[in-house]
Scaffold this motif. Structure first.
Motif, PDB file in Angstrom:
ATOM      1  N   GLY A 142      29.086  72.989 -62.041  1.00 20.41           N
ATOM      2  CA  GLY A 142      28.346  73.374 -60.983  1.00 20.41           C
ATOM      3  C   GLY A 142      27.254  72.727 -60.313  1.00 20.41           C
ATOM      4  O   GLY A 142      26.336  73.291 -59.922  1.00 20.41           O
ATOM      5  N   GLN A 143      27.578  71.462 -60.440  1.00 21.75           N
ATOM      6  CA  GLN A 143      26.410  70.394 -59.740  1.00 21.75           C
ATOM      7  C   GLN A 143      26.831  69.936 -58.319  1.00 21.75           C
ATOM      8  O   GLN A 143      25.805  69.294 -57.836  1.00 21.75           O
ATOM      9  N   GLY A 144      27.723  70.567 -57.502  1.00 21.45           N
ATOM     10  CA  GLY A 144      27.968  70.159 -56.145  1.00 21.45           C
ATOM     11  C   GLY A 144      26.659  70.099 -55.280  1.00 21.45           C
ATOM     12  O   GLY A 144      26.264  69.298 -54.655  1.00 21.45           O
ATOM     13  N   LEU A 145      26.376  71.416 -55.040  1.00 20.78           N
ATOM     14  CA  LEU A 145      25.311  71.696 -53.984  1.00 20.78           C
ATOM     15  C   LEU A 145      23.900  71.141 -54.912  1.00 20.78           C
ATOM     16  O   LEU A 145      22.968  70.554 -54.025  1.00 20.78           O
TER      17      LEU A 145
ATOM     18  N   MET B 238      21.816  82.068 -59.694  1.00 24.67           N
ATOM     19  CA  MET B 238      22.809  82.117 -58.790  1.00 24.67           C
ATOM     20  C   MET B 238      22.218  82.851 -57.506  1.00 24.67           C
ATOM     21  O   MET B 238      21.369  83.708 -57.402  1.00 24.67           O
ATOM     22  N   LEU B 239      22.622  82.386 -56.485  1.00 21.21           N
ATOM     23  CA  LEU B 239      22.537  82.912 -55.316  1.00 21.21           C
ATOM     24  C   LEU B 239      23.527  82.814 -54.418  1.00 21.21           C
ATOM     25  O   LEU B 239      24.393  81.680 -54.260  1.00 21.21           O
TER      26      LEU B 239
ATOM     27  N   TYR C 134      26.125  79.965 -55.239  1.00 23.07           N
ATOM     28  CA  TYR C 134      25.544  78.874 -55.892  1.00 23.07           C
ATOM     29  C   TYR C 134      24.761  78.954 -57.184  1.00 23.07           C
ATOM     30  O   TYR C 134      24.097  79.763 -57.226  1.00 23.07           O
ATOM     31  N   ALA C 135      25.285  77.859 -58.149  1.00 25.45           N
ATOM     32  CA  ALA C 135      24.328  77.919 -59.432  1.00 25.45           C
ATOM     33  C   ALA C 135      23.126  76.836 -59.000  1.00 25.45           C
ATOM     34  O   ALA C 135      23.391  75.681 -59.026  1.00 25.45           O
TER      35      ALA C 135
END
Length: 415
Positions: free
Chosen positions: A312-315, A121-122, A61-62
Motif C-alpha cells: 500500500g505504499q504507491g501514493l 484511508m481516504l 488510498y492508505a
C-alpha cells in the motif's frame, strides 16, 4: 550562487516549475513549491470535469501518517479529516480460498505508536477534489486542464514544452508527474527497468454488515494478496490480486456473480457484503526509472517508480518524492542557488532513488514469497510472522516504517 546575468534570464521565465501531470502528485508538488514562493503551471491532459467528477469508483488510498502530516502542512487535512478513516490496526494472514478467517499472522497496533494512528484511508474523490481546489485558489499556481504535451526541450537556459495546440511554455524546471508511461521521461530518453507479475488487481469498495473497527487486513492467497482496507462507516476498499487470466474472467461477471467469487476469499468476519461503488482493474508490474533526474528535469511518483500494491505504499512513495523535491528546491532557493541546476537535482535523486529501489525490491520479494502455495515456503513465512509477533521492538520498528516515520524525513513530513 547564481550570477546576475543568469538571474535576469530566469526572471523572464513564465514559471519556476512546469509540472506535467494533474493527478495527485503534480498538484501536491505545486502546492509544496508555492510554500517556498515558487510558481508552477500544472498541465493535465484530462478535462477538468473528469478530475472533479464526484462519483465514487471504489478507489481509496492508505495514507501513511507521514503523508497525513504532509497534507496537514499543505493546509489540506482540516478539510479532509471528516472523510478519512483512521487505521488503528493491521492484521496480516497467510491463507487459502475457503478457509475460515482465523487470524494466525502478524498484528500491528497503533497503540504502540506515540504519534497516533499509523495511517488513514481516504477516498480518491475527496483527495483529488481538495488538491484541485487548492491549486485553483493559489496565486502562484496555474492549472491547465486538457493540456497535452507533445514536445519538450531542456538546456542550460531553462525548459520548454510544446502543447498539442502549438503553445510553448517556458520554465526553470520540468517535472514529470505523468504516471508509469511517463511521456516526460520517454522524451528525455530515460529508460526503465521492470517486469510484469502476471497478475491483475481487481479494485472495488464493499459495504458490510459488521463494523470494521478501523482494522486493515492483508490476506495472502496463493493467487495473490487481498487487502481489505477500512473506509468510513461499514465500508471497506478491496484490492484483490489474481492471475491475469482469472482476473479477466472475474471482471467480466455481473455484480452478483462477482460477489460470489469474492465471498469465499473475503470470509464472513464482517457479515454479509455488497458492492458500494464501481469496479475496475489494473495490471500489476514493477517499473523503476533508471534515473530520476536529467538536465533541468525531475521525475516524481509513478513517473519515477511503480510497484506492487502489496504494501500500500504507491501514493505514499510518490508523496515522499514530492516532499523531498520540495525540500531540496526550497532550501536551494533560500540559498540563492539555481533550483534546477545539476547539483540541486542530484540531491533529490540521491535522497529518493535508493529508498524507492529498496521499497520496490521488498514488495517484489514479498509478492513472490507469498503468492504461492508451496508448503515449505508457507511453513517458513508463517514461522517468520510468528517470530516478528514475539519481538515487540521488531514489530514496533515495522509499524514505524509503515507509518513513514523512519529515515531522513523531508520538512513537510516532520509534523
Amino acid at each position: 550562487m547564481d550570477n546576475p546575468a543568469r538571474a535576469a534570464i530566469f526572471r523572464l521565465m513564465e514559471h519556476d516549475l512546469i509540472i506535467v501531470g494533474g493527478g495527485l502528485n503534480g498538484p501536491a508538488l505545486a502546492l509544496a513549491a508555492a510554500r517556498a514562493g515558487l510558481t508552477s503551471v500544472v498541465l493535465d491532459a484530462l478535462p477538468a470535469a473528469t478530475r472533479s467528477d464526484d462519483n465514487f469508483d471504489g478507489r481509496g488510498y492508505a495514507l501513511a501518517l507521514a503523508s497525513q502530516r504532509m497534507l496537514a502542512a499543505l493546509d489540506l487535512w482540516d478539510g479532509l479529516a471528516a472523510d478519512a478513516q483512521p487505521m488503528r490496526q493491521i492484521k496480516v494472514t497467510d491463507g487459502r480460498v475457503g478457509e475460515a478467517q482465523v487470524f494466525l499472522g502478524l498484528h500491528f497496533d497503533s497503540a504502540e505508536l506515540e504519534e497516533g494512528p499509523m495511517g488513514y484511508m481516504l477516498e480518491d474523490r475527496f483527495l483529488r477534489r481538495a488538491l484541485m481546489a487548492a491549486t485553483e485558489a493559489s496565486p502562484l499556481i496555474t492549472p491547465r486542464a486538457g493540456a497535452r504535451v507533445i514536445a519538450q526541450t531542456t538546456g542550460p537556459e531553462g525548459a520548454t514544452v510544446t502543447l498539442d495546440g502549438g503553445e510553448v511554455l517556458k520554465g526553470r524546471l520540468l517535472v514529470g508527474a505523468d504516471g508509469r508511461s511517463s511521456g516526460t521521461a520517454a522524451r528525455a530518453g530515460i529508460r526503465r527497468t521492470g517486469w510484469g507479475y502476471g497478475q491483475t488487481a481487481l479494485v472495488c469498495a464493499i459495504s458490510h454488515e459488521k463494523p470494521h473497527a478501523g482494522v486493515a487486513h492483508q490476506l495472502f492467497l496463493p493467487s495473490g494478496p487481498l487487502a481489505i482496507l477500512p473506509l468510513p462507516g461499514n465500508r471497506s476498499s478491496i484490492v484483490w490480486s489474481e492471475t491475469e487470466h482469472r482476473a479477466k474472467a472475474i471482471d467480466a461477471l455481473g455484480d452478483a456473480e462477482y460477489l460470489q467469487v469474492l465471498r469465499p476469499r473475503f470470509g464472513d468476519f464482517l457479515g454479509e457484503i455488497g458492492l458500494a461503488g464501481q469496479r475496475f482493474t489494473y495490471p500489476l508490474n514493477l517499473t523503476l526509472a533508471n534515473r530520476f533526474v536529467d538536465t533541468r528535469l525531475a521525475l516524481v511518483g509513478d513517473a519515477a517508480h511503480g510497484m506492487h500494491p502489496i504494501a500500500g505504499q504507491g501514493l505514499n512513495a510518490g508523496l515522499r518524492d514530492v516532499a523531498a523535491l520540495a525540500h531540496v528546491l526550497s532550501h536551494a532557493n533560500a540559498r540563492g542557488e539555481d533550483i534546477a541546476s545539476d547539483p540541486v537535482l542530484a540531491r533529490y535523486q540521491s535522497w529518493r532513488r535508493f529508498d524507492t529501489a529498496s521499497l520496490a525490491a521488498s514488495t517484489d520479494l514479498f509478492n513472490r514469497l507469498f503468492s504461492n502455495d508451496n508448503p515449505l515456503l508457507r511453513l517458513a513465512r508463517d514461522a517468520g510472522m510468528a517470530a516478528v509477533n514475539a519481538v515487540p521492538g521488531l514489530r514496533r520498528g515495522i509499524i514505524r516504517e509503515a507509518a513513514g516515520l523512519t529515515g531522513d524525513l523531508p520538512d513537510l513530513m516532520r509534523g
